[in-house]
Structure formats: structure tokens, C-alpha cells
Design an enzyme around this catalytic site. Structure first.
Site, PDB file in Angstrom:
ATOM      1  N   ILE A   1      28.834  53.896  41.103  1.00  0.00           N
ATOM      2  CA  ILE A   1      29.565  55.174  41.092  1.00  0.00           C
ATOM      3  C   ILE A   1      29.870  55.589  39.652  1.00  0.00           C
ATOM      4  O   ILE A   1      30.456  54.812  38.902  1.00  0.00           O
ATOM      5  CB  ILE A   1      30.923  55.048  41.840  1.00  0.00           C
ATOM      6  CG1 ILE A   1      30.715  54.510  43.247  1.00  0.00           C
ATOM      7  CG2 ILE A   1      31.665  56.374  41.852  1.00  0.00           C
ATOM      8  CD1 ILE A   1      32.010  54.183  43.972  1.00  0.00           C
TER       9      ILE A   1
ATOM     10  N   GLY B   1      26.538  37.277  54.403  1.00  0.00           N
ATOM     11  CA  GLY B   1      26.386  37.366  52.949  1.00  0.00           C
ATOM     12  C   GLY B   1      27.086  38.582  52.342  1.00  0.00           C
ATOM     13  O   GLY B   1      26.890  38.890  51.172  1.00  0.00           O
TER      14      GLY B   1
ATOM     15  N   GLU C   1      31.747  36.730  49.592  1.00  0.00           N
ATOM     16  CA  GLU C   1      31.476  35.499  48.846  1.00  0.00           C
ATOM     17  C   GLU C   1      31.948  34.286  49.652  1.00  0.00           C
ATOM     18  O   GLU C   1      32.885  34.406  50.452  1.00  0.00           O
ATOM     19  CB  GLU C   1      32.269  35.494  47.529  1.00  0.00           C
ATOM     20  CG  GLU C   1      32.032  36.685  46.645  1.00  0.00           C
ATOM     21  CD  GLU C   1      30.779  36.561  45.796  1.00  0.00           C
ATOM     22  OE1 GLU C   1      30.209  35.454  45.718  1.00  0.00           O
ATOM     23  OE2 GLU C   1      30.365  37.591  45.252  1.00  0.00           O
TER      24      GLU C   1
ATOM     25  N   LYS D   1      39.550  46.041  38.017  1.00  0.00           N
ATOM     26  CA  LYS D   1      38.914  47.354  37.919  1.00  0.00           C
ATOM     27  C   LYS D   1      39.944  48.449  37.629  1.00  0.00           C
ATOM     28  O   LYS D   1      39.707  49.331  36.800  1.00  0.00           O
ATOM     29  CB  LYS D   1      38.129  47.646  39.205  1.00  0.00           C
ATOM     30  CG  LYS D   1      36.930  46.701  39.369  1.00  0.00           C
ATOM     31  CD  LYS D   1      36.343  46.786  40.761  1.00  0.00           C
ATOM     32  CE  LYS D   1      35.142  45.877  40.941  1.00  0.00           C
ATOM     33  NZ  LYS D   1      34.736  45.749  42.345  1.00  0.00           N
TER      34      LYS D   1
HETATM   35  N1  HSE Z   1      33.001  41.533  45.156  1.00  0.00           N
HETATM   36  C1  HSE Z   1      32.955  42.900  44.750  1.00  0.00           C
HETATM   37  C2  HSE Z   1      33.203  43.796  45.970  1.00  0.00           C
HETATM   38  C3  HSE Z   1      31.622  43.236  44.158  1.00  0.00           C
HETATM   39  O1  HSE Z   1      33.277  43.282  47.095  1.00  0.00           O
HETATM   40  O2  HSE Z   1      33.371  44.986  45.796  1.00  0.00           O
HETATM   41  C4  HSE Z   1      31.519  43.807  42.806  1.00  0.00           C
HETATM   42  O3  HSE Z   1      32.620  43.899  42.010  1.00  0.00           O
END
Ligand code: HSE
Length: 400
Positions: free
Chosen positions: A131, A182, A185, A200
Site C-alpha cells: 500500500i 500458513g 506465523e 508500523k
Molecule cells: N505479519 C505481518 C502481517 C506481515 O500479518 O500483517 C508483514 O508485516
């Protein structure tokens, strides 16, 4: 022809290689010259993959090659990405990265080094994957005072919350399924506890105000305590629950928070489902603008890295300025932030609830032996005080 090197042939790095190869013609027609990947750095071998032809194992090969003008750092993590980035910038090579950890921890210092060496440090892919949000903040909204940023900045948690809402499942069950497929994580803590979204929003807040918003100063709550009952209440209210990463400038103070929120359909972020991310920015002249797309994933994230590569290629020998000073942005204690609160109470005594919380909107008939209510607007400090005195609280979710 501009020659680039890619550090790390993992998900994003291999995506960068693919985007540059597959969109070769599009890129050269728009840029007016070709972009070529001269090296890919990785410790591993990739037998049978064409990348093998440009694979190197020693970063010195890249740093000492004057033909390499741009380095894509897609290794992730702090070390050795920090050292490699520094060395590339010090040798006048621009660096484009997807590494949010490095950007959040060392952004101002790396920008200073880039400035001193007439090159650039760009990091569009570090927030919101594919984005465009860093560039809009840096350019399209540069004339604006940013009043608030509200983001759904984590795909894993938005996927889990969406599934809980649509399928009525419990948090742990959706997480287990997401891990099997998947989408989440194996160790999902950074996502489900809100830390990924926190990094972020720290980056976006720093860019909005030009100073360093520290990750550690941002109150962060994840989604692990959200239950199917919370969603049943939200449904009764005609709302949903989203993990928001927020920063607000109000009366000269800055607030930032990552937490689940009750969100109503009037909010454009209500409609953001599944793994998608979105960022709603409110600024003082233009009002609201929203940025939506894939917040993660190989090609989406790689595409944002390559967008930065094109920017650097267009501005060779120049520093693309990003205002982000290494002075601390004071984040005010969350206690001063004012909003409504959705509360679940183990007592259904409406008169007693009103005695402590004043006028509230009651939500009854959702679950046995409890009720819900939404307060009027009050500060977090006021809410905490009332809740402590009242006692019978099962849970609280902030209302956006
Ligand atoms: N683990 C992050 C998410 C991926 O699920 O948005 C990239 O920052």
C-alpha cells in the site's frame, strides 16, 4: 541502465527479483532506462533457480562495485541489515527496504547518513506492504497538518478477527487454522499481541510529525482476549471489532495506541476484511484520505520496494529528503485520550451501572448472566476510575 543489488533472497527479496524481471518492459518504458539486478546476496545456494547466475555470498562484492547504484535490503531483522545498510549508504548507494524493525529503530540515523552521501534511504514497503502510504505522507500530504492516522496494519489479526466475526469461531481455533494454512506465523506473538502494528504506527507517526515516536511509548494491546461473545455484542450493536493502530494530534498533544476497537459501518475501515490492510489519514485541509491494499505477501511488498528503486533511479546523485529528526516525539499518556467504552458487566443491575457510569446505552440479551453497555465519552483515566469503583467488569473494548 541502473544496476541494483538485492540483499536476501527470502520472500520479499525473491519478489523484488521477480517484479524487476517480469515488469522489465513496463519499468523501462516508464523510467526511460532499464533496471538490472546485478547481484543477489544470500548465504544459501538456489540450484536450478536462474538467480544462481547473480548470487553472491559476500556483501563486499556489492559494496565495492561502483556500478551498483541501488541496494534493496530485504533481509529483515536488525543485524546484519543495519551494518550492510550503513555501508551501502556510506558508499553512496541508495537503499530501499521493507525492513520495518530497522526503519523503526534506526530510521533517523540512516536518513542522515544517506543525506551526507547524496543518496536516499526509502522504505515504502516497511508499512502496509504494497500500500502506498509513506510516499503520500512524504509528498501528497506534505502541505497538510496530520490530525490522525488510523490503520489496520496487520493482516494476520484482521484475518483472525474477520473469521471470528463471520464464522462465530473462538480466537484460538481461528489462529490454529490460520497457522495450518500458513497465513499466521508459527510464533504469532508479534502479530496477535499488537507489536507488529505498533512498529508500523510508530513509523507513520514519526513521518507525520517529523520526530521519533518510540515504539516503547505506545500503549499496545493485542487481540488475544477478544472472544466470540464480544463479537455477539458487536453484532447486536451493528458493529464489528478491529485491531486499530492509531495516532492522534489533539490540542497540541500526541496520543498513540494499538488496541481492539468497536467499529461501526460509518467508518470506512469497517469494510476492510481478511488479510487486507488500510490506513485512514485525517488532515486539516483535505480531510480524510484512505489507502487500501495487501499489507503483506511476496509480490505486493516487493512491488513497493521496486517503486522506491524507480524513485532512486530518477534521482541519482541526489538525496530524497524525508523529515524525521532524531529527537523524541513526546507521546502523552493514554489516560488523557477521550472516547466511549464498550463494557461487559457480570452484574445486570442497570441502576447500579448508571450510578457509576452515568448515562449508558444498555445491550442486553446477548449472553446469560451478564450484560453490556456503551458509556458516554470520557477520558481513559475517568473510565479506569469508574471501572475500579464499580468492580463487576468482565471486559472493555474501546469504541471508535
Ligand atoms: N505479519 C505481518 C502481517 C506481515 O500479518 O500483517 C508483514 O508485516
Amino acid at each position: 541502465m541502473t544496476k541494483v543489488a538485492v540483499l536476501g533472497y527470502g520472500t520479499v527479496g525473491s519478489g523484488v527479483y521477480e517484479v524487476i524481471k517480469k515488469n522489465r518492459d513496463v519499468i523501462s518504458s516508464k523510467l526511460g532506462e532499464e533496471i538490472e539486478v546485478k547481484y543477489v546476496l544470500d548465504l544459501r545456494e538456489f540450484e536450478g533457480d536462474p538467480v544462481q547466475e547473480v548470487l553472491v555470498h559476500d556483501v563486499d562484492t556489492i559494496i565495492s562495485d561502483p556500478e551498483v547504484a541501488i541496494v534493496c535490503e530485504t533481509m529483515g531483522g536488525e543485524h546484519p541489515a543495519y551494518e550492510f545498510t550503513k555501508r551501502a549508504l556510506e558508499s553512496g548507494k541508495s537503499v530501499c527496504t521493507s525492513n520495518k524493525e530497522l526503519v523503526e529503530k534506526h530510521g533517523p540515523e540512516l536518513l542522515q547518513i544517506a543525506k551526507a552521501h547524496n543518496c536516499s534511504y526509502l522504505f515504502e514497503a516497511s508499512v502496509g506492504g504494497g500500500i502506498p502510504i509513506i510516499r503520500p505522507l512524504r509528498t501528497s500530504l506534505a502541505q497538510e497538518e496530520i490530525l490522525s492516522i488510523t490503520g489496520i496494519l496487520n493482516g494476520t489479526t484482521n484475518y483472525i478477527l474477520t473469521k471470528m466475526e463471520t464464522e462465530g469461531l473462538a480466537f484460538a481455533d481461528v489462529l490454529a487454522r490460520a497457522q495450518e494454512k500458513g497465513y499466521a506465523e508459527k510464533n504469532p506473538d508479534a502479530d496477535v499481541l499488537g507489536f507488529d502494528a505498533c512498529r508500523k504506527i510508530a513509523i507513520l507517526t514519526s513521518l507525520a510529525y517529523g520526530r521519533k515516536a518510540d515504539f516503547a511509548d505506545i500503549t499496545t494491546e493485542g487481540i488475544t482476549a477478544i472472544t466470540d461473545k464480544d463479537f455477539a455484542y458487536a453484532k447486536k450493536m451493528g458493529a464489528t471489532i478491529k485491531l486499530f493502530a492509531k495516532s492522534v494530534k489533539k490540542n497540541g498533544k500526541y496520543y498513540a495506541l494499538v488496541a481492539p476497537f468497536v467499529v461501526f459501518p460509518e467508518n470506512p475501515l469497517y469494510a476492510v476484511k481478511g488479510v487486507f490492510n488500510a490506513i485512514l489519514v485525517n488532515s486539516n485541509m483535505g480531510g480524510e484520505t484512505m489507502y487500501y491494499g495487501k499489507g503483506a505477501g511476496k509480490l505486493a511488498t516487493a512491488s513497493a520496494v521496486v517503486a522506491d528503486v524507480l524513485d532512486c533511479a530518477r534521482h541519482k546523485g541526489k538525496h530524497l529528503d524525508i523529515k524525521w529528526e532524531d529527537t523524541k516525539l513526546e507521546i502523552s499518556p493514554i489516560d488523557g485520550a477521550v472516547r466511549k467504552f464498550f463494557v461487559r458487566s457480570s452484574s445486570t443491575d442497570e441502576a447500579r451501572i448508571k450510578e457509576f457510569f452515568g448515562e449508558v446505552e444498555m445491550i442486553s440479551g446477548v449472553a446469560d448472566g451478564e450484560c453490556g453497555f456503551v458509556t458516554e465519552e470520557m477520558s481513559e483515566a475517568e473510565y479506569k476510575d469508574k471501572a475500579a469503583k464499580y468492580g463487576d467488569i468482565l471486559s472493555m473494548i474501546r469504541v471508535d
